[in-house]
Design a protein around this motif. Structure first.
Motif, PDB file in Angstrom:
ATOM      1  N   VAL A  77      50.729  41.764  40.475  1.00  0.00           N
ATOM      2  CA  VAL A  77      52.116  42.233  40.345  1.00  0.00           C
ATOM      3  C   VAL A  77      52.198  43.758  40.272  1.00  0.00           C
ATOM      4  O   VAL A  77      53.111  44.361  40.832  1.00  0.00           O
ATOM      5  N   TYR A  78      51.234  44.386  39.578  1.00  0.00           N
ATOM      6  CA  TYR A  78      51.291  45.838  39.382  1.00  0.00           C
ATOM      7  C   TYR A  78      50.280  46.598  40.237  1.00  0.00           C
ATOM      8  O   TYR A  78      50.266  47.832  40.218  1.00  0.00           O
ATOM      9  N   GLY A  79      49.420  45.879  40.952  1.00  0.00           N
ATOM     10  CA  GLY A  79      48.425  46.545  41.789  1.00  0.00           C
ATOM     11  C   GLY A  79      47.353  47.272  41.004  1.00  0.00           C
ATOM     12  O   GLY A  79      46.761  48.237  41.493  1.00  0.00           O
ATOM     13  N   MET A  80      47.099  46.834  39.770  1.00  0.00           N
ATOM     14  CA  MET A  80      46.089  47.485  38.940  1.00  0.00           C
ATOM     15  C   MET A  80      44.676  47.108  39.381  1.00  0.00           C
ATOM     16  O   MET A  80      44.459  46.077  40.016  1.00  0.00           O
ATOM     17  N   THR A  81      43.719  47.939  39.007  1.00  0.00           N
ATOM     18  CA  THR A  81      42.320  47.562  39.155  1.00  0.00           C
ATOM     19  C   THR A  81      41.948  46.621  38.016  1.00  0.00           C
ATOM     20  O   THR A  81      42.669  46.519  37.009  1.00  0.00           O
ATOM     21  N   ARG A  82      40.817  45.950  38.154  1.00  0.00           N
ATOM     22  CA  ARG A  82      40.364  45.037  37.099  1.00  0.00           C
ATOM     23  C   ARG A  82      40.167  45.790  35.787  1.00  0.00           C
ATOM     24  O   ARG A  82      40.509  45.303  34.707  1.00  0.00           O
TER      25      ARG A  82
ATOM     26  N   SER B 123      42.863  33.416  31.246  1.00  0.00           N
ATOM     27  CA  SER B 123      42.903  32.920  32.617  1.00  0.00           C
ATOM     28  C   SER B 123      43.685  33.814  33.562  1.00  0.00           C
ATOM     29  O   SER B 123      43.157  34.312  34.552  1.00  0.00           O
ATOM     30  N   TRP B 124      44.978  34.084  33.249  1.00  0.00           N
ATOM     31  CA  TRP B 124      45.854  34.680  34.251  1.00  0.00           C
ATOM     32  C   TRP B 124      46.331  36.088  33.938  1.00  0.00           C
ATOM     33  O   TRP B 124      47.015  36.706  34.776  1.00  0.00           O
ATOM     34  N   ALA B 125      46.000  36.648  32.766  1.00  0.00           N
ATOM     35  CA  ALA B 125      46.514  37.972  32.418  1.00  0.00           C
ATOM     36  C   ALA B 125      46.015  39.058  33.372  1.00  0.00           C
ATOM     37  O   ALA B 125      46.803  39.867  33.879  1.00  0.00           O
ATOM     38  N   VAL B 126      44.707  39.080  33.613  1.00  0.00           N
ATOM     39  CA  VAL B 126      44.146  40.106  34.503  1.00  0.00           C
ATOM     40  C   VAL B 126      44.627  39.922  35.944  1.00  0.00           C
ATOM     41  O   VAL B 126      45.091  40.880  36.573  1.00  0.00           O
ATOM     42  N   PRO B 127      44.554  38.714  36.527  1.00  0.00           N
ATOM     43  CA  PRO B 127      45.100  38.534  37.880  1.00  0.00           C
ATOM     44  C   PRO B 127      46.587  38.879  37.972  1.00  0.00           C
ATOM     45  O   PRO B 127      47.037  39.419  38.990  1.00  0.00           O
ATOM     46  N   TYR B 128      47.359  38.561  36.918  1.00  0.00           N
ATOM     47  CA  TYR B 128      48.791  38.884  36.910  1.00  0.00           C
ATOM     48  C   TYR B 128      49.016  40.377  37.099  1.00  0.00           C
ATOM     49  O   TYR B 128      49.817  40.804  37.950  1.00  0.00           O
ATOM     50  N   MET B 129      48.309  41.185  36.326  1.00  0.00           N
ATOM     51  CA  MET B 129      48.509  42.628  36.430  1.00  0.00           C
ATOM     52  C   MET B 129      47.955  43.201  37.725  1.00  0.00           C
ATOM     53  O   MET B 129      48.500  44.167  38.277  1.00  0.00           O
TER      54      MET B 129
END
Length: 416
Positions: free
Chosen positions: A247-252, A238-244
């Motif tokens: 918080v870190y400004g990563m791409t999907r 659920s939240w691992a990808v949105p978290y990064m």
């Protein structure tokens, strides 16, 4: 047919595990598009958390009933229909026009997904002898981790190529084809009925449930699985990808690569932890070690106020995934502690604990994100409070594994 000497058993083994691979991938694949769903359907983080949770809620609620039914009527029907329902649910999910359609789709997917583990274990026990079964059940556990791995970079690439709707539609169609193939190899080729009714006299369901629910060992297994499974699956799904991304400004794609590192950890951990347990001739002690390790890893997110350095983030995700691989020890204790005639229901009960936490975590996490967002629409600062959830869940898991009573010297169980 002599099932345990038939060459067909390897075809069944591969087909069942391939189906499990696809079904397990659809547990966490929606986590790749959480932010996209919030935009497309104009819904809050809490709503998306509920959509994610509903599949695990249905899965959890059906574990014990399906364990009872599988013990009595055989695993063939439930596995075949489960693969079909998961496929149909995934197709409907890809065609969703509002959040209510998404809810319905995930309910269907949850019903189908609920059939896989208990019935897969029973199918392997029917077609393989005890020595082969002990070895192959480890591969079955690895397949679940491979399914989660499939739902990272590979599925992210498919989403980029086909859009999220096309990616989920393709997965749904493939699952429906798997259901048809399972019918061919489990029923047509073996010339058996879809239902394999067990002629053994069964204890009344209410009495059996009462006895299981009054067992300290069963509850210890419930809670140790609650702590080790739900924090991991619920967060990754659920939240691992949105978290990064937040918080870190990563791409999907970058975020899904770190998730893949975690899943590689789980893939390595499952067989290695089983080997360690076998070498040490104990289940409880290594299980406690890995529960403590996972608890400490989740606590690090709080220590660094949700933002550990990137190098440490990668290490944490790998170690948490590796620790998650120890969850198969739950079922090793089930096999050691209970008669084979009760393995379906006890397996279902223990599995209920794991996926109950997977139900609760996305919703609780989403609620905390909404409640502690720094400003409307900006949820990044809520992640610190969200990480309290897997920390608390891991504490329950550690308590559960401490209360497990291990039998160091045991004889063959009564299988009447």
């Amino acid at each position: 047919m002599d099932k345990q000497n038939s060459k067909l058993r390897w075809v069944i083994f591969v087909s069942v595990l391939f189906t499990y691979l696809l079904m397990s991938s659809q547990r966490t694949a929606p986590g790749l598009i959480t932010d996209q769903l919030m935009i497309d359907f104009s819904v809050t983080a809490s709503t998306i958390g509920l959509v994610t949770s509903i599949q695990f809620f249905v899965y959890t609620g059906l574990q014990i009933p399906l364990g009872i039914l599988a013990d009595r009527y055989g695993p063939n029907f439930f596995l075949i229909i489960g693969a079909m329902l998961t496929g149909v649910g995934t197709i409907i999910y890809s065609l969703g026009t509002d959040e209510f359609v998404l809810f319905f789709a995930r309910i269907l997917t949850g019903i189908g997904d609920a059939t896989i583990w208990v019935n897969m274990v029973l199918i392997l026990s029917l077609w393989f002898n005890e020595k082969e079964f002990t070895r192959l059940i480890g591969f079955a556990g690895m397949t679940g981790s491979l399914g989660f791995l499939l739902a990272t970079v590979p599925f992210s690439v498919l989403i980029v190529l086909l859009d999220w709707r096309g990616a989920f539609l393709s997965a749904g169609v493939l699952l429906c084809l798997c259901s048809i193939f399972l019918y061919i190899v489990l029923v047509k080729k073996t010339k058996q009925s879809v239902f394999l009714k067990n002629k053994r006299k069964h204890e009344k369901t209410t009495a059996l449930l009462r006895r299981i629910l009054s067992s300290r060992q069963a509850w210890a297994l419930f809670f140790c699985h609650f702590g080790i499974v739900g924090g991991y699956i619920g967060f990754i799904g659920s939240w691992a990808v949105p978290y990064m991304m937040d918080v870190y400004g990563m791409t999907r794609l970058d975020a899904s690569q770190i998730i893949m590192v975690s899943l590689i950890g789980a893939l390595i951990g499952a067989p290695l932890i089983g080997w360690i347990s076998s070498y040490l001739e104990t289940i409880k002690r290594p299980y406690i070690v890995f529960h403590v390790t996972v608890l400490l890893c989740w606590s690090v997110f709080l220590l660094f106020k949700e933002h550990p350095p990137i190098y440490l983030l990668v290490i944490l995700f790998f170690v948490i995934g590796f620790g998650f691989g120890s969850n198969s020890l739950t079922f090793a204790v089930v096999r050691q502690s209970f008669p084979i005639s009760e393995s379906g229901i006890v397996t279902g009960f223990a599995n209920t604990g794991g996926f109950l936490s997977a139900v609760l975590l996305p919703s609780i996490f989403g609620y905390l994100l909404d409640h502690f967002q720094s400003s409307p629409g900006i949820i990044s600062h809520g992640y610190y409070y969200g990480f309290l959830t897997p920390v608390i869940f891991s504490m329950f898991g550690l308590i559960g594994v401490i209360f497990i009573k291990e039998k160091y010297h045991y004889t063959e169980r009564n299988t009447k």
